[in-house]
Write a protein that holds these residues in place. Structure first.
Motif, short mmCIF file in Angstrom:
data_model
loop_
_atom_site.label_atom_id
_atom_site.label_comp_id
_atom_site.label_asym_id
_atom_site.label_seq_id
_atom_site.Cartn_x
_atom_site.Cartn_y
_atom_site.Cartn_z
N UNK A 75 9.80 14.53 -0.39
CA UNK A 75 10.41 13.26 -0.70
C UNK A 75 11.13 12.64 0.48
N UNK A 76 11.60 13.48 1.38
CA UNK A 76 12.41 12.95 2.48
C UNK A 76 11.66 12.97 3.80
N UNK A 77 10.37 13.14 3.76
CA UNK A 77 9.64 13.32 5.01
C UNK A 77 9.29 11.98 5.64
N UNK A 78 10.21 11.48 6.40
CA UNK A 78 9.96 10.23 7.12
C UNK A 78 8.77 10.38 8.06
N UNK A 84 0.84 -1.19 0.00
CA UNK A 84 0.00 0.00 0.00
C UNK A 84 0.87 1.24 0.00
N UNK A 85 0.36 2.25 -0.63
CA UNK A 85 1.11 3.50 -0.76
C UNK A 85 0.65 4.40 0.37
N UNK A 86 1.58 4.84 1.18
CA UNK A 86 1.18 5.50 2.42
C UNK A 86 1.60 6.96 2.49
N UNK A 87 2.02 7.56 1.41
CA UNK A 87 2.49 8.94 1.49
C UNK A 87 1.37 9.88 1.87
N UNK A 99 5.41 10.06 6.44
CA UNK A 99 5.10 8.69 6.03
C UNK A 99 4.84 7.79 7.24
N UNK A 142 16.10 4.85 6.76
CA UNK A 142 15.18 5.42 5.77
C UNK A 142 15.87 5.77 4.45
N UNK A 172 12.07 3.89 -2.51
CA UNK A 172 10.80 4.51 -2.85
C UNK A 172 10.11 3.68 -3.93
N UNK A 173 8.82 3.57 -3.79
CA UNK A 173 8.08 2.76 -4.76
C UNK A 173 7.77 1.39 -4.19
N UNK A 174 8.46 1.02 -3.10
CA UNK A 174 8.11 -0.24 -2.46
C UNK A 174 7.18 0.06 -1.28
#
Lengths: 189, 251
Positions: free
Chosen positions: A10-13, A1-4, A16, A53, A58-60
């Motif tokens: 892009x770097x916001x741990x 599942x994509x959880x963004x 996410x 991290x 990314x993408x997984x």
């Protein structure tokens, strides 16, 4: 599942990872059955995930990645080692448990089962069966996602899940039988 | 297939994990077999009980705050490249170029991820035993069903004199964004039309993209009135384009 999250960088741990906080904590508490240990486990999971991290692809699947870290951290903890030492996996791929028992009045059973009874029954399951049941039915992960989280083939997910459900039904049946003789006491977590 | 063979697949059926053909066959069987119907119902009830009982523990607000602080306090990856105050101008330029490349790569990965997620939504919906929550060929039934369920509204096209038929709709999520999922059919091919608030999606897609291939599916997407429309299916590119055109005219 994509959880963004919405508008995430892009770097916001944080963006996410924080939406997963409640479910990770719930999962951790089910594994450890103890608030303090659950907090330690979640804290360690977030620390490890943050540290790793930059290596996260990314993408997984981020959710599966976080759960995998939490689970691996638990399994290498003292409680985790103790909890998994005595679990038999001999018939992991044995499909014989898959068949439903025709004489089980499950509908009646489930109608009579209170939340507390089900919680007690889940808590009684050995860790590998407890975790797979929670990932599938509570976290609503797909078989593929569970396989990724537990690092096992999908066939193993199916057979282990089937065994977990059978064990839960047996546990509930036992509790109901005991309950009909004496009041059930809650002992879980 | 005899009942015993079906029963070995009950869990997989209830979990919605059978392949599309088997799912349809199981659906048909369950409608004619009281024994399997009863077992399937019991499994569903069991699943619901576990789901309800499993959501048991919640962390204290203090602990949540502690975790949030511990991860928010860390510097972000992008700033690490600029951490060396003594770096030369050439190195800084290289770092910026490197970051731009990484960012572009990240954007591409995110876009691919969105399309991949959309393809998953399409496949999972068609494989589901209940692909639509509102089953109707009437757009005046389907559209109002979404009222109060999603934070926007949209128009559905008139399909008279076209080969397309509306089958129904359901709520869906792309990441954390709620949206509408409509299912259409053209010559036995199912097509998904997904609509989301564009600004809520975590990646900027093209304003108006022609039909492209994604995992062998044809996909067309465009932005209109703040909404992101995505049309996906195994129908031909011409069909995907034609349905997209009807939607654009409806808006």
């Amino acid at each position: 599942m994509w959880m963004a999250g919405v508008g995430s960088q892009p770097d916001s741990f944080e963006e996410l990872a924080m939406p997963l906080f409640d479910q990770l904590y719930n999962f951790a508490h089910w594994l450890t059955r103890n608030r303090e240990e659950a907090e330690d486990l979640v804290q360690e999971t977030y620390a490890k995930a943050l540290k790793g991290f930059s290596a996260f692809q990314l993408g997984t699947n981020f959710r599966a990645w976080m759960y995998r870290i939490l689970r691996n951290t638990f399994l290498t903890s003292r409680t985790g080692l103790k909890a998994t030492m005595t679990v038999p996996f001999d018939s992991e791929d044995d499909q014989s448990d898959l068949a439903v028992e025709p004489d089980t009045p499950e509908t009646i059973l489930m109608e009579r089962s209170s939340n507390q009874l089900v919680q007690n029954a889940i808590a009684e399951l050995p860790v590998p069966f407890r975790e797979i049941l929670l990932l599938c039915d509570v976290e609503e992960m797909s078989y593929r996602e569970i396989a990724e989280t537990l690092s096992v083939p999908i066939g193993t997910v199916m057979s282990r899940l089937s065994r977990a459900r059978k064990m839960l039904r047996d546990q509930l049946r036992r509790q109901l039988q005991e309950g009909s003789r004496s009041p059930t006491t809650a002992t879980a977590g | 297939m005899v009942c015993e063979a079906w029963k070995t697949k009950l869990d997989t059926y209830v979990d919605g994990e059978l392949v599309s053909e088997e799912m349809h066959a199981f659906d048909t069987h369950v409608h004619t077999c009281p024994s399997c119907a009863s077992d399937a119902l019991a499994r569903v009830q069991m699943k619901r009980s576990i789901q309800s009982a499993g959501k048991r523990f919640s962390a204290s607000p203090e602990f949540r705050k502690r975790i949030q602080q511990s991860i928010a306090a860390k510097p972000r990856r992008s700033s690490l490249a600029f951490g060396w105050m003594t770096a030369t101008a050439a190195l800084a330029v290289l770092a910026v170029v490197g970051f731009a490349t990484t960012y572009k790569g990240w954007q591409r990965a995110r876009t691919e991820q969105v399309y991949s997620e959309v393809a998953d939504l399409h496949v999972a919906t068609l494989a589901s035993s209940t692909p639509a929550d509102v089953l109707s060929t009437d757009r005046h039934t389907v559209k109002p069903w979404f009222q109060g369920k999603i934070p926007f509204t949209f128009d559905l096209p008139e399909l008279q004199n076209s080969e397309f038929s509306l089958l129904g709709g359901r709520m869906t999520y792309l990441g954390q964004t709620p949206g509408a999922h409509l299912i259409y059919e053209v010559r036995k091919h199912r097509i998904s039309v997904l609509i989301f608030p564009d600004e809520s999606l975590p990646v900027r897609l093209d304003e108006n993209s022609p039909v492209i291939k994604e995992r062998s599916f044809n996909v067309e997407t465009w932005r209109r009135g703040g909404l992101r429309y995505i049309v996906i299916g195994d129908a031909s590119g011409t069909d995907i384009g034609a349905l997209s055109k009807l939607f654009k005219l409806a808006g």
